[in-house]
Scaffold this active site. Structure first.
Site, PDB file in Angstrom:
ATOM      1  N   CYS A 404      -1.781 -40.856   9.779  1.00 44.43           N
ATOM      2  CA  CYS A 404      -0.708 -40.903   8.787  1.00 44.43           C
ATOM      3  C   CYS A 404      -0.192 -39.495   8.467  1.00 44.43           C
ATOM      4  CB  CYS A 404      -1.159 -41.667   7.542  1.00 44.43           C
ATOM      5  SG  CYS A 404       0.256 -42.322   6.635  1.00 44.43           S
ATOM      6  N   HIS A 535      -2.668 -46.457   9.721  1.00 39.58           N
ATOM      7  CA  HIS A 535      -4.076 -46.124   9.464  1.00 39.58           C
ATOM      8  C   HIS A 535      -4.977 -46.999  10.341  1.00 39.58           C
ATOM      9  CE1 HIS A 535      -3.618 -43.566   5.846  1.00 39.58           C
ATOM     10  NE2 HIS A 535      -2.494 -44.253   5.696  1.00 39.58           N
ATOM     11  N   GLU A 537      -7.961 -46.750  10.963  1.00 38.68           N
ATOM     12  CA  GLU A 537      -9.312 -46.906  10.406  1.00 38.68           C
ATOM     13  C   GLU A 537      -9.507 -48.227   9.655  1.00 38.68           C
ATOM     14  OE1 GLU A 537      -7.046 -44.659   9.434  1.00 38.68           O
ATOM     15  OE2 GLU A 537      -7.086 -44.276   7.290  1.00 38.68           O
TER      16      GLU A 537
END
Ligand code: GLN
Length: 560
Positions: A404, A535, A537
């Site tokens: 990001c 993102h 993750e």
């Protein structure tokens, strides 16, 4: 909102659904979320369809308006809900995607009740804190249950018992128990301190916590006793005697190196069988394929010996090391899944980028790392230091992964040092720059100008198309992806052609072609230099590591 919802407590529940409430005693931060996730996991591995709910007693509608140093990471769901990091634990432990109905705050519950009152949905009645607030809590639990036709709903009530804030949620749980005595189960996750001067594990705080819970009309079925070390029988006897909980229902939960061992430890302590027995639920033995895969993953965690040095350069460092892990929880977990699955043990070093602003030459310390990550962030503090770091790793061919903000800054660094646009910047940091490489999204302008800041970023899952032959498409093994977002700014399209001409590849773009979702350098130019506007993750799972994290880790191993 249908008016029938008000009568939901009377509505027929799904015949065999069980509700497991997890509450905390003594102190917060002892792993109630992980305990709840682990319980959910063992029941899933016993063949149940499980969903989970997190209740946060604060007034905020979501976690999105809180600084991560305040409340840990803001986790984002597919539907764009900005929620507590425990929701990430549920998704990771269960391998499922949750929705906003799985997350509840006092603010949300009151907001619904007040909206319904304004819409005459209470038919002229006086709307009261009790029962209308607990009834709305129950309605939400039932909606989450119905969404996936769950056999089990695990509900974590945030905070600790005895707090004023979570009382109405305990009241909702009590009401559910009265209505369905056989289907509701209470787990108290408590803490047993070992004061250093005494050297003995003390049960009294937990006894008080259970008594306080009793004051809300709730008796725990199980006590998960958290402590530094395992409980001995003497402690179990005491807790059993003074908390009215049979000795075999006191679960010893000592500190562990890896939280992924906890479901396995719970099973060893007999928790799975016990819950199934008490709520009278037909369960598998708990050694199905899911459980085997879980065990295999934990073995990889324990067996990985070769270390991989990774620097994480960020800014949410103000309150010391403890906060760090919380602010970037999903990033840390995503790194671990890909590293352990690749047979290496990640060693993370946190670097405050302000360090490189004070002394540019300090950036040379990055040469001893196998890879560098810049996670998401907001605002201008530390940004110049991050840009110095990105320039260094680009030129020195150290694997770089930007998430990001880490992607936006990658593009700015490229514009500054390869295109020669010395004042290149993001509007977020310097709106006066003559080269705004990262600009505010059109849809965000009005929102920001009028301070409509809560829940208004570009949030949640959006698709992207990947470019043939790119690092990204090779990692994913497919050319259309869906990833979760949380941002207001984006690459300014006016610069895309110039950046592309100078070798930067926008290897992921929105289906309309207007939003740059991934920027990378080809492998001929750099071993791994890639950033994502989204993102990744948030979608990494222990049993399903994220392909981009895995590609990054593989590049780090090669770089060693
Ligand atoms: N501050 C940037 C934006 O809003 C990046 C956000 C992030 O890293 N999550 O676009």
């Amino acid at each position: 909102m249908k008016s029938s919802n008000l009568k939901n407590i009377k509505k027929e529940k799904k015949s065999n659904c069980k509700y497991i409430f997890v509450v905390g005693g003594v102190i917060s931060g002892v792993g109630k979320g992980v305990a709840a996730s682990s319980i959910a996991r063992i029941l899933q591995d016993r063949g149940q369809t499980v969903t989970a709910i997190k209740i946060d007693p604060y007034i905020n509608i979501d976690a999105g308006t809180m600084n991560p140093t305040e409340h840990g990471e803001v986790f984002v769901l597919d539907d764009g809900d900005e929620c507590d990091q425990d929701m990430g634990n549920y998704e990771r432990f269960l391998g499922i995607n949750l929705t906003r109905i799985n997350y509840m705050t006092t603010g949300r519950v009151y907001q619904t009740v007040i909206e319904q009152e304004r819409n005459m949905k209470y038919g002229g009645k006086c709307v009261e804190v009790v029962p209308h607030i607990p009834l709305e809590v129950i309605r939400r639990i039932e909606e989450a249950r119905d969404r996936i036709k769950a056999d089990v709903v695990v509900i974590e009530i945030g905070g600790t018992v005895g707090e004023y804030q979570n009382m109405l949620f305990l009241e909702a749980a009590r009401m559910m128990k009265i209505k369905n005595p056989k289907d509701v189960f209470f787990v108290m996750v408590s803490y047993l301190p070992i004061p250093s001067k005494i050297g003995e594990m003390k049960t009294k705080p937990t006894q008080y916590a259970v008594r306080t819970l009793n004051g809300s009309g709730i008796q725990p079925d199980v006590i998960v006793a958290r402590s530094v070390v395992a409980l001995d029988d003497k402690r179990k006897e005491k807790l059993a005697m003074f908390c009215n909980v049979p000795m075999d229902r006191i679960i010893s939960a000592p500190d562990v190196d890896s939280i992924y061992d906890i479901p396995i430890n719970f099973e060893k302590e007999g928790l799975g069988t016990m819950i199934c027995d008490v709520v009278d639920m037909k369960c598998d033995s708990g050694d199905n394929l899911g459980a085997k895969k879980w065990k295999a993953y934990t073995n990889k965690v324990h067996n990985a010996k070769k270390e991989l040095q990774i620097a994480v350069i960020g800014k949410y460092f103000d309150t010391g090391d403890f906060v760090l892990a919380d602010s970037y929880l999903s990033v840390i977990e995503a790194i671990k899944y890909s590293a352990y699955t690749s047979g290496v043990k990640p060693v993370l070093t946190w670097i405050n980028s302000v360090e490189f602003e004070k002394d540019k030459s300090a950036v040379k310390r990055l040469s001893k790392f196998d890879g560098v990550i810049v996670p998401g962030g907001f605002g201008s503090r530390g940004v110049e230091g991050i840009l110095t770091a990105i320039e260094y790793v680009r030129k020195n061919k150290i694997p770089y992964f930007g998430l990001c903000y880490g992607m936006q800054l990658l593009v700015i660094e490229y514009a500054r040092n390869v295109l020669g646009l010395k004042d290149a910047n993001t509007r977020e940091v310097n709106p006066k720059s003559s080269n705004i490489i990262i600009d505010i999204m059109e849809s965000q302008k009005e929102l920001v100008a009028t301070n409509k800041l809560g829940g208004s970023m570009r949030l949640g899952a959006y698709p992207a198309k990947l470019t043939k032959g790119s690092v990204a498409v090779k990692a994913y093994g497919k050319d259309v992806i869906s990833e979760r977002h949380r941002h207001r700014y984006e690459v300014n399209n006016a610069y895309v052609e110039r950046l592309t001409d100078k070798g930067l590849v926008f290897s992921g773009v929105s289906p309309s072609g207007t939003l740059m979702e991934i920027a990378e350098l080809p492998t001929k130019d750099h071993p791994f230099f890639l950033g994502t506007q989204f993102h990744p993750e948030f979608l990494a799972r222990p049993l399903d590591p994220h392909p981009l994290f895995t590609a990054f880790i593989k590049a780090c191993i090669k770089n060693k």
